[in-house]
Design a protein around this motif. Structure first.
Motif, mmCIF file in Angstrom:
data_model
loop_
_atom_site.group_PDB
_atom_site.id
_atom_site.type_symbol
_atom_site.label_atom_id
_atom_site.label_comp_id
_atom_site.label_asym_id
_atom_site.label_seq_id
_atom_site.Cartn_x
_atom_site.Cartn_y
_atom_site.Cartn_z
ATOM 1 N N ASP A 1 -26.892 48.183 27.067
ATOM 2 C CA ASP A 1 -25.448 48.028 26.879
ATOM 3 C C ASP A 1 -24.887 48.892 25.746
ATOM 4 O O ASP A 1 -23.685 48.880 25.503
ATOM 5 N N VAL A 2 -25.745 49.634 25.066
ATOM 6 C CA VAL A 2 -25.285 50.480 23.957
ATOM 7 C C VAL A 2 -24.619 51.723 24.540
ATOM 8 O O VAL A 2 -25.223 52.454 25.326
ATOM 9 N N GLN A 3 -23.363 51.941 24.155
ATOM 10 C CA GLN A 3 -22.621 53.110 24.613
ATOM 11 C C GLN A 3 -21.907 53.741 23.425
ATOM 12 O O GLN A 3 -21.373 53.034 22.572
ATOM 13 N N VAL A 4 -21.909 55.066 23.403
ATOM 14 C CA VAL A 4 -21.205 55.802 22.354
ATOM 15 C C VAL A 4 -20.245 56.759 23.035
ATOM 16 O O VAL A 4 -20.650 57.568 23.870
ATOM 17 N N THR A 5 -18.975 56.661 22.686
ATOM 18 C CA THR A 5 -17.982 57.599 23.199
ATOM 19 C C THR A 5 -17.453 58.436 22.049
ATOM 20 O O THR A 5 -17.416 57.988 20.903
ATOM 21 N N VAL A 6 -17.063 59.656 22.371
ATOM 22 C CA VAL A 6 -16.614 60.603 21.349
ATOM 23 C C VAL A 6 -15.166 60.961 21.607
ATOM 24 O O VAL A 6 -14.776 61.265 22.737
ATOM 25 N N ASN A 7 -14.366 60.926 20.546
ATOM 26 C CA ASN A 7 -12.969 61.340 20.615
ATOM 27 C C ASN A 7 -12.746 62.380 19.521
ATOM 28 O O ASN A 7 -12.733 62.039 18.339
ATOM 29 N N GLU A 8 -12.610 63.639 19.918
ATOM 30 C CA GLU A 8 -12.439 64.706 18.937
ATOM 31 C C GLU A 8 -10.968 65.070 18.814
ATOM 32 O O GLU A 8 -10.277 65.251 19.799
ATOM 33 N N GLU A 9 -10.516 65.149 17.576
ATOM 34 C CA GLU A 9 -9.159 65.570 17.282
ATOM 35 C C GLU A 9 -9.231 66.794 16.379
ATOM 36 O O GLU A 9 -10.312 67.297 16.110
ATOM 37 N N ASP A 10 -8.107 67.262 15.888
ATOM 38 C CA ASP A 10 -8.074 68.495 15.101
ATOM 39 C C ASP A 10 -8.990 68.452 13.885
ATOM 40 O O ASP A 10 -9.847 69.309 13.720
ATOM 41 N N GLU A 11 -8.818 67.469 13.052
ATOM 42 C CA GLU A 11 -9.555 67.433 11.793
ATOM 43 C C GLU A 11 -10.535 66.276 11.689
ATOM 44 O O GLU A 11 -11.119 66.059 10.640
ATOM 45 N N LYS A 12 -10.715 65.523 12.785
ATOM 46 C CA LYS A 12 -11.631 64.390 12.717
ATOM 47 C C LYS A 12 -12.298 64.153 14.059
ATOM 48 O O LYS A 12 -11.788 64.521 15.106
ATOM 49 N N THR A 13 -13.466 63.532 13.996
ATOM 50 C CA THR A 13 -14.219 63.126 15.177
ATOM 51 C C THR A 13 -14.488 61.638 15.057
ATOM 52 O O THR A 13 -15.011 61.179 14.049
ATOM 53 N N ILE A 14 -14.124 60.888 16.096
ATOM 54 C CA ILE A 14 -14.300 59.446 16.085
ATOM 55 C C ILE A 14 -15.364 59.076 17.115
ATOM 56 O O ILE A 14 -15.230 59.393 18.295
ATOM 57 N N TYR A 15 -16.414 58.424 16.642
ATOM 58 C CA TYR A 15 -17.464 57.915 17.519
ATOM 59 C C TYR A 15 -17.244 56.415 17.659
ATOM 60 O O TYR A 15 -17.204 55.703 16.663
ATOM 61 N N SER A 16 -17.116 55.948 18.897
ATOM 62 C CA SER A 16 -16.920 54.524 19.156
ATOM 63 C C SER A 16 -18.212 53.958 19.727
ATOM 64 O O SER A 16 -18.662 54.367 20.795
ATOM 65 N N LEU A 17 -18.802 53.030 18.995
ATOM 66 C CA LEU A 17 -20.044 52.386 19.402
ATOM 67 C C LEU A 17 -19.712 51.049 20.038
ATOM 68 O O LEU A 17 -19.031 50.219 19.430
ATOM 69 N N THR A 18 -20.186 50.846 21.270
ATOM 70 C CA THR A 18 -19.962 49.598 21.980
ATOM 71 C C THR A 18 -21.308 48.959 22.269
ATOM 72 O O THR A 18 -22.208 49.628 22.786
ATOM 73 N N VAL A 19 -21.456 47.691 21.896
ATOM 74 C CA VAL A 19 -22.698 46.962 22.145
ATOM 75 C C VAL A 19 -22.377 45.645 22.841
ATOM 76 O O VAL A 19 -21.212 45.242 22.919
ATOM 77 N N ASN A 20 -23.396 44.978 23.327
ATOM 78 C CA ASN A 20 -23.239 43.671 23.946
ATOM 79 C C ASN A 20 -22.675 42.695 22.914
ATOM 80 O O ASN A 20 -22.996 42.775 21.741
ATOM 81 N N LYS A 21 -21.876 41.762 23.383
ATOM 82 C CA LYS A 21 -21.221 40.805 22.474
ATOM 83 C C LYS A 21 -22.242 40.014 21.652
ATOM 84 O O LYS A 21 -22.026 39.737 20.476
ATOM 85 N N SER A 22 -23.377 39.680 22.248
ATOM 86 C CA SER A 22 -24.389 38.901 21.535
ATOM 87 C C SER A 22 -25.133 39.727 20.484
ATOM 88 O O SER A 22 -25.819 39.167 19.630
ATOM 89 N N ASP A 23 -25.021 41.041 20.530
ATOM 90 C CA ASP A 23 -25.713 41.917 19.578
ATOM 91 C C ASP A 23 -24.837 42.369 18.404
ATOM 92 O O ASP A 23 -25.317 43.081 17.529
#
Length: 76
Positions: free
Chosen positions: A18-40
């Motif tokens: 259930d571990v997922q990492v999504t990447v959102n790149e903008e001009d001056e920053k990179t945002i990594y969104s980590l999603t895990v199972n609710k119980s974890d």
């Protein structure tokens, strides 16, 4: 960087599929969104946020060669 986050987080959780990492790149920053199972969530955050802080420290250090600000968001 995405692989680094997954490598750190998957051994900590009970549901590594259930571990997922999504990447959102903008001009001056990179945002990594980590999603895990609710119980974890507790395992990833740790007592008083220590595990989350340690993960962020490693990610920020690994990304220091890039000339962008890096953020790591943890969500369910």
């Amino acid at each position: 960087m995405k692989e680094l986050i997954q490598t750190i987080v998957k051994p900590l959780v009970d549901h590594p599929e259930d571990v997922q990492v999504t990447v959102n790149e903008e001009d001056e920053k990179t945002i990594y969104s980590l999603t895990v199972n609710k119980s974890d969530m507790g395992k990833v955050i740790g007592k008083q946020g220590r595990v989350a802080k340690a993960i962020r420290t490693v990610v920020y250090a690994a990304g220091s060669s890039q000339h962008k600000k890096i953020y790591l968001e943890i969500s369910e």
